[in-house]
Write a protein that holds these residues in place. Structure first.
Motif, PDB file in Angstrom:
ATOM      1  N   SER A 130      -1.662  43.616  42.078  1.00  0.00           N
ATOM      2  CA  SER A 130      -0.854  44.253  42.593  1.00  0.00           C
ATOM      3  C   SER A 130      -0.004  44.797  42.992  1.00  0.00           C
ATOM      4  O   SER A 130       0.489  45.083  44.209  1.00  0.00           O
ATOM      5  N   ALA A 131       1.000  44.458  42.074  1.00  0.00           N
ATOM      6  CA  ALA A 131       2.150  45.172  41.859  1.00  0.00           C
ATOM      7  C   ALA A 131       2.424  45.365  40.940  1.00  0.00           C
ATOM      8  O   ALA A 131       2.329  44.637  39.801  1.00  0.00           O
ATOM      9  N   VAL A 132       3.799  46.555  40.493  1.00  0.00           N
ATOM     10  CA  VAL A 132       4.109  47.198  39.410  1.00  0.00           C
ATOM     11  C   VAL A 132       5.838  46.766  39.913  1.00  0.00           C
ATOM     12  O   VAL A 132       6.649  46.756  40.815  1.00  0.00           O
ATOM     13  N   VAL A 133       6.393  46.230  38.692  1.00  0.00           N
ATOM     14  CA  VAL A 133       7.497  46.479  38.307  1.00  0.00           C
ATOM     15  C   VAL A 133       8.356  46.840  37.295  1.00  0.00           C
ATOM     16  O   VAL A 133       7.565  47.376  36.439  1.00  0.00           O
ATOM     17  N   LEU A 134       9.733  47.602  37.970  1.00  0.00           N
ATOM     18  CA  LEU A 134       9.975  48.807  37.172  1.00  0.00           C
ATOM     19  C   LEU A 134      11.423  48.351  37.297  1.00  0.00           C
ATOM     20  O   LEU A 134      11.828  48.215  37.753  1.00  0.00           O
ATOM     21  N   HIS A 135      11.957  48.418  35.736  1.00  0.00           N
ATOM     22  CA  HIS A 135      12.687  48.328  35.231  1.00  0.00           C
ATOM     23  C   HIS A 135      14.282  49.439  35.430  1.00  0.00           C
ATOM     24  O   HIS A 135      14.277  49.990  35.006  1.00  0.00           O
ATOM     25  N   LEU A 136      14.990  49.592  36.104  1.00  0.00           N
ATOM     26  CA  LEU A 136      15.467  50.616  37.129  1.00  0.00           C
ATOM     27  C   LEU A 136      16.656  50.724  37.026  1.00  0.00           C
ATOM     28  O   LEU A 136      17.044  50.214  37.497  1.00  0.00           O
ATOM     29  N   TRP A 137      17.112  50.435  34.794  1.00  0.00           N
ATOM     30  CA  TRP A 137      18.554  50.243  34.539  1.00  0.00           C
ATOM     31  C   TRP A 137      18.430  50.238  32.559  1.00  0.00           C
ATOM     32  O   TRP A 137      17.682  51.098  32.676  1.00  0.00           O
ATOM     33  N   SER A 138      19.232  51.104  32.737  1.00  0.00           N
ATOM     34  CA  SER A 138      19.189  51.139  31.124  1.00  0.00           C
ATOM     35  C   SER A 138      20.596  50.828  30.381  1.00  0.00           C
ATOM     36  O   SER A 138      21.591  52.254  30.366  1.00  0.00           O
ATOM     37  N   GLY A 139      21.320  50.292  30.759  1.00  0.00           N
ATOM     38  CA  GLY A 139      22.972  49.738  30.634  1.00  0.00           C
ATOM     39  C   GLY A 139      24.186  50.628  30.956  1.00  0.00           C
ATOM     40  O   GLY A 139      24.216  50.733  32.297  1.00  0.00           O
ATOM     41  N   ILE A 140      24.290  50.976  30.226  1.00  0.00           N
ATOM     42  CA  ILE A 140      26.087  52.112  30.758  1.00  0.00           C
ATOM     43  C   ILE A 140      25.522  53.076  31.683  1.00  0.00           C
ATOM     44  O   ILE A 140      26.318  53.576  32.294  1.00  0.00           O
ATOM     45  N   ALA A 141      23.947  53.572  31.204  1.00  0.00           N
ATOM     46  CA  ALA A 141      23.534  55.005  31.530  1.00  0.00           C
ATOM     47  C   ALA A 141      22.952  55.032  32.996  1.00  0.00           C
ATOM     48  O   ALA A 141      24.147  55.598  33.865  1.00  0.00           O
ATOM     49  N   SER A 142      22.378  53.725  33.126  1.00  0.00           N
ATOM     50  CA  SER A 142      22.298  53.429  34.629  1.00  0.00           C
ATOM     51  C   SER A 142      23.700  52.969  35.815  1.00  0.00           C
ATOM     52  O   SER A 142      24.215  53.156  36.457  1.00  0.00           O
ATOM     53  N   ASP A 143      24.919  52.330  34.953  1.00  0.00           N
ATOM     54  CA  ASP A 143      26.539  51.547  35.882  1.00  0.00           C
ATOM     55  C   ASP A 143      26.728  53.160  35.718  1.00  0.00           C
ATOM     56  O   ASP A 143      27.371  54.259  37.235  1.00  0.00           O
ATOM     57  N   ARG A 144      26.916  54.280  34.864  1.00  0.00           N
ATOM     58  CA  ARG A 144      27.299  55.486  34.705  1.00  0.00           C
ATOM     59  C   ARG A 144      26.068  56.816  36.291  1.00  0.00           C
ATOM     60  O   ARG A 144      27.268  57.313  36.986  1.00  0.00           O
ATOM     61  N   ASN A 145      25.311  55.953  35.871  1.00  0.00           N
ATOM     62  CA  ASN A 145      24.800  57.212  36.471  1.00  0.00           C
ATOM     63  C   ASN A 145      23.920  56.606  37.864  1.00  0.00           C
ATOM     64  O   ASN A 145      22.542  57.356  38.260  1.00  0.00           O
ATOM     65  N   PHE A 146      23.857  55.618  38.501  1.00  0.00           N
ATOM     66  CA  PHE A 146      23.101  54.860  39.041  1.00  0.00           C
ATOM     67  C   PHE A 146      23.349  56.087  40.474  1.00  0.00           C
ATOM     68  O   PHE A 146      21.759  55.673  40.725  1.00  0.00           O
ATOM     69  N   GLY A 170      12.778  53.211  33.177  1.00  0.00           N
ATOM     70  CA  GLY A 170      14.130  53.306  34.250  1.00  0.00           C
ATOM     71  C   GLY A 170      15.079  53.723  33.337  1.00  0.00           C
ATOM     72  O   GLY A 170      16.055  54.412  33.585  1.00  0.00           O
ATOM     73  N   GLU A 171      14.921  54.586  31.298  1.00  0.00           N
ATOM     74  CA  GLU A 171      16.266  54.734  30.709  1.00  0.00           C
ATOM     75  C   GLU A 171      16.067  56.124  31.525  1.00  0.00           C
ATOM     76  O   GLU A 171      17.340  57.352  31.031  1.00  0.00           O
ATOM     77  N   LEU A 172      15.275  56.517  31.530  1.00  0.00           N
ATOM     78  CA  LEU A 172      14.569  58.249  31.070  1.00  0.00           C
ATOM     79  C   LEU A 172      15.073  58.728  32.622  1.00  0.00           C
ATOM     80  O   LEU A 172      16.315  59.723  33.202  1.00  0.00           O
ATOM     81  N   ILE A 173      14.880  57.899  33.919  1.00  0.00           N
ATOM     82  CA  ILE A 173      15.711  58.372  35.058  1.00  0.00           C
ATOM     83  C   ILE A 173      16.519  57.874  34.271  1.00  0.00           C
ATOM     84  O   ILE A 173      17.849  59.183  35.676  1.00  0.00           O
TER      85      ILE A 173
END
Length: 93
Positions: free
Chosen positions: A44-60, A13-16
């Motif tokens: 049967s399921a994977v959880v992806l942490h699709l966030w990274s603090g300020i980076a994910s706020d800025r680049n949602f 998620g951080e890289l994304i």
């Protein structure tokens, strides 16, 4: 041992969120490896942490752009994709 859900590496998620072609490529490679591990463990399921603090706020938009691809890969490995996200942590985004 029964493992119904596997949490993927948080770095995906951080890289994304950070964006860029190389980060995207690395994130997708890691995500596919994590899906394969989940399948091998019987999850049967994977959880992806699709966030990274300020980076994910800025680049949602980076997070949104990758979702359909991530969903496709998860399905190829027989996994339900569960997204863990966090609301913005900085005002103005």
């Amino acid at each position: 041992l029964f493992i119904p859900v596997l949490h993927t590496e948080k770095s995906i998620g951080e890289l994304i969120s950070e964006g860029g072609e190389e980060n995207f490529k690395t994130a997708m490679e890691r995500f596919e490896i994590n899906c394969d591990i989940a399948k091998r463990l019987g999850a049967s399921a994977v959880v992806l942490h699709l966030w990274s603090g300020i980076a994910s706020d800025r680049n949602f938009v980076n997070n949104l752009r990758t979702y359909s691809y991530l969903l496709k890969v998860a399905k190829e490995y027989g996994q339900d994709l569960l997204i863990e996200n966090v609301v913005c942590i900085k005002k103005g985004f």
